[in-house]
Design a protein around this motif. Sequence first.
Motif, PDB file in Angstrom:
ATOM      1  N   ILE A  61     -59.252 -56.617 -15.342  1.00  0.00           N
ATOM      2  CA  ILE A  61     -59.848 -57.474 -16.294  1.00  0.00           C
ATOM      3  C   ILE A  61     -61.279 -57.886 -16.330  1.00  0.00           C
ATOM      4  O   ILE A  61     -61.933 -57.683 -17.306  1.00  0.00           O
ATOM      5  N   LYS A  62     -61.656 -58.011 -15.217  1.00  0.00           N
ATOM      6  CA  LYS A  62     -63.172 -58.169 -14.581  1.00  0.00           C
ATOM      7  C   LYS A  62     -63.884 -56.938 -15.113  1.00  0.00           C
ATOM      8  O   LYS A  62     -64.834 -57.119 -15.883  1.00  0.00           O
ATOM      9  N   ASP A  63     -63.513 -55.779 -14.844  1.00  0.00           N
ATOM     10  CA  ASP A  63     -64.074 -54.485 -15.314  1.00  0.00           C
ATOM     11  C   ASP A  63     -64.045 -54.436 -17.122  1.00  0.00           C
ATOM     12  O   ASP A  63     -65.072 -53.898 -17.492  1.00  0.00           O
TER      13      ASP A  63
ATOM     14  N   GLN B 131     -56.641 -68.335 -15.619  1.00  0.00           N
ATOM     15  CA  GLN B 131     -55.359 -68.245 -16.630  1.00  0.00           C
ATOM     16  C   GLN B 131     -56.050 -68.100 -18.072  1.00  0.00           C
ATOM     17  O   GLN B 131     -55.946 -67.197 -19.007  1.00  0.00           O
ATOM     18  N   PHE B 132     -57.345 -68.610 -18.331  1.00  0.00           N
ATOM     19  CA  PHE B 132     -58.234 -68.488 -19.434  1.00  0.00           C
ATOM     20  C   PHE B 132     -58.546 -67.028 -19.468  1.00  0.00           C
ATOM     21  O   PHE B 132     -58.670 -66.304 -20.580  1.00  0.00           O
ATOM     22  N   GLU B 133     -59.196 -66.626 -18.440  1.00  0.00           N
ATOM     23  CA  GLU B 133     -59.461 -65.147 -18.182  1.00  0.00           C
ATOM     24  C   GLU B 133     -58.315 -64.214 -18.650  1.00  0.00           C
ATOM     25  O   GLU B 133     -58.715 -63.304 -19.457  1.00  0.00           O
ATOM     26  N   ASN B 134     -57.247 -64.543 -18.117  1.00  0.00           N
ATOM     27  CA  ASN B 134     -55.869 -63.699 -18.435  1.00  0.00           C
ATOM     28  C   ASN B 134     -55.757 -63.653 -20.033  1.00  0.00           C
ATOM     29  O   ASN B 134     -55.462 -62.504 -20.372  1.00  0.00           O
ATOM     30  N   ASN B 135     -55.637 -64.778 -20.487  1.00  0.00           N
ATOM     31  CA  ASN B 135     -55.456 -65.026 -21.943  1.00  0.00           C
ATOM     32  C   ASN B 135     -56.417 -64.267 -23.053  1.00  0.00           C
ATOM     33  O   ASN B 135     -56.256 -63.641 -23.778  1.00  0.00           O
ATOM     34  N   LEU B 136     -57.733 -64.365 -22.341  1.00  0.00           N
ATOM     35  CA  LEU B 136     -58.802 -63.800 -23.055  1.00  0.00           C
ATOM     36  C   LEU B 136     -58.732 -62.187 -23.131  1.00  0.00           C
ATOM     37  O   LEU B 136     -58.884 -61.765 -24.050  1.00  0.00           O
ATOM     38  N   TYR B 137     -58.368 -62.001 -21.652  1.00  0.00           N
ATOM     39  CA  TYR B 137     -58.131 -60.369 -21.851  1.00  0.00           C
ATOM     40  C   TYR B 137     -57.101 -59.734 -22.777  1.00  0.00           C
ATOM     41  O   TYR B 137     -57.142 -58.858 -23.385  1.00  0.00           O
TER      42      TYR B 137
ATOM     43  N   LEU C 228     -66.833 -68.938 -18.791  1.00  0.00           N
ATOM     44  CA  LEU C 228     -66.482 -67.546 -19.157  1.00  0.00           C
ATOM     45  C   LEU C 228     -66.741 -66.561 -18.136  1.00  0.00           C
ATOM     46  O   LEU C 228     -67.385 -66.885 -17.175  1.00  0.00           O
ATOM     47  N   PRO C 229     -65.971 -65.351 -17.954  1.00  0.00           N
ATOM     48  CA  PRO C 229     -66.341 -64.545 -16.761  1.00  0.00           C
ATOM     49  C   PRO C 229     -67.618 -64.250 -16.999  1.00  0.00           C
ATOM     50  O   PRO C 229     -68.231 -63.843 -17.964  1.00  0.00           O
ATOM     51  N   GLU C 230     -68.188 -63.967 -15.581  1.00  0.00           N
ATOM     52  CA  GLU C 230     -69.560 -63.725 -15.582  1.00  0.00           C
ATOM     53  C   GLU C 230     -70.012 -62.406 -15.900  1.00  0.00           C
ATOM     54  O   GLU C 230     -70.971 -62.377 -16.689  1.00  0.00           O
ATOM     55  N   GLU C 231     -69.235 -61.315 -16.069  1.00  0.00           N
ATOM     56  CA  GLU C 231     -69.379 -59.989 -16.742  1.00  0.00           C
ATOM     57  C   GLU C 231     -69.782 -60.152 -18.184  1.00  0.00           C
ATOM     58  O   GLU C 231     -70.558 -59.641 -18.689  1.00  0.00           O
ATOM     59  N   LEU C 232     -68.835 -60.922 -18.841  1.00  0.00           N
ATOM     60  CA  LEU C 232     -68.801 -61.065 -20.179  1.00  0.00           C
ATOM     61  C   LEU C 232     -70.253 -61.869 -20.594  1.00  0.00           C
ATOM     62  O   LEU C 232     -70.843 -61.753 -21.698  1.00  0.00           O
ATOM     63  N   TYR C 233     -70.490 -63.202 -19.856  1.00  0.00           N
ATOM     64  CA  TYR C 233     -71.477 -64.096 -20.110  1.00  0.00           C
ATOM     65  C   TYR C 233     -72.723 -63.470 -20.204  1.00  0.00           C
ATOM     66  O   TYR C 233     -73.652 -63.300 -20.866  1.00  0.00           O
ATOM     67  N   ILE C 234     -72.834 -62.484 -19.160  1.00  0.00           N
ATOM     68  CA  ILE C 234     -74.148 -61.819 -18.937  1.00  0.00           C
ATOM     69  C   ILE C 234     -74.523 -60.998 -20.271  1.00  0.00           C
ATOM     70  O   ILE C 234     -75.428 -60.896 -20.796  1.00  0.00           O
ATOM     71  N   ARG C 235     -73.325 -60.226 -20.624  1.00  0.00           N
ATOM     72  CA  ARG C 235     -73.334 -59.419 -22.148  1.00  0.00           C
ATOM     73  C   ARG C 235     -73.810 -60.349 -23.065  1.00  0.00           C
ATOM     74  O   ARG C 235     -74.380 -60.006 -24.034  1.00  0.00           O
ATOM     75  N   ILE C 236     -73.279 -61.499 -23.322  1.00  0.00           N
ATOM     76  CA  ILE C 236     -73.365 -62.382 -24.231  1.00  0.00           C
ATOM     77  C   ILE C 236     -74.987 -62.778 -24.243  1.00  0.00           C
ATOM     78  O   ILE C 236     -75.539 -62.810 -25.592  1.00  0.00           O
TER      79      ILE C 236
END
Length: 283
Positions: free
Chosen positions: A69-71, A131-137, A163-171
């Motif tokens: 998910i993180k990846d 769980q939010f991250e899982n649902n987002l995935y 928000l996942p750090e990986e996604l927030y950086i991209r945003i």
Amino acid sequence: KAVILGLELVGSKLAGFVKQAKKIAVDNKLLVHCWRGGMRSASMAWLFDTAGIQTTTLNGGYKSYRRHIKDSFAKNYKLIVLGGMTGSGKTEILKAMAEQGEQFIDLEKLAHHKGSAFGSLGQLEQYSTEQFENNLYEDWKKLDEGRIVWLEDESQAIGSVRLPEELYIRIRKSPVLKVNLPKSERINWLVKDYGSFDKEKLKSAVLRIQKRLGGLRAKEAIQSIEMNDFHKVADITLEYYDKAYNYGLKMREENSVFDIDLNKIMPDENAKKIIAHYPLLSI
């Protein structure tokens, strides 16, 4: 039944596991996992299979799933962030864009929160961040990597989830299309959105940002709630939210923010205008 009866003879605990599994299985299907995907999950899968439940194990276990998910959030999707000050109707515009064929992940819907001090009003209870991250995935994995993905401009914290750090950086590194609307229009939108909620809940929301508003302005906002002057409440709270948004915008990369002026919040029409405008952005 024969399997459960046999298990009860061997050990009631195993029979209890099967009974519980039958209750939670969807269409008699069950996904079983442990942390690393080892013998424990394999053993339970065998047990449930033997009891007639269609059972699948999660390869590598939950730890591997979380890493995957993180990846996935770090992948180089083409993101455009729809920005704009509080009350600009961004979520409704993005929903209209999705109906017109654009890809949109509704972060606020997944978070059960609209982001502001008032954001929990009318929303379901929030999940844990995990769980939010899982649902987002589950929504994220359906995206077409070759097409633009639209997201709403959010802080990393949306209520109690992050928000996942990986996604927030991209945003934060993605271009922002900022909608500009008259403050009066935004006030009307906020009153329509929040004016019908319980007054005590509205007061509690104001108190959550009391320090940022200042004591006198917070008191004035609460008095306005009591007097049903919700336009005044919106006007006061926007003093803080507009300053906060403009500050956050300055923290973005230079030349990454593009403006589009709108006269009224009309999601369908706004969506058409934005869709026609965004190919001009430097992505």
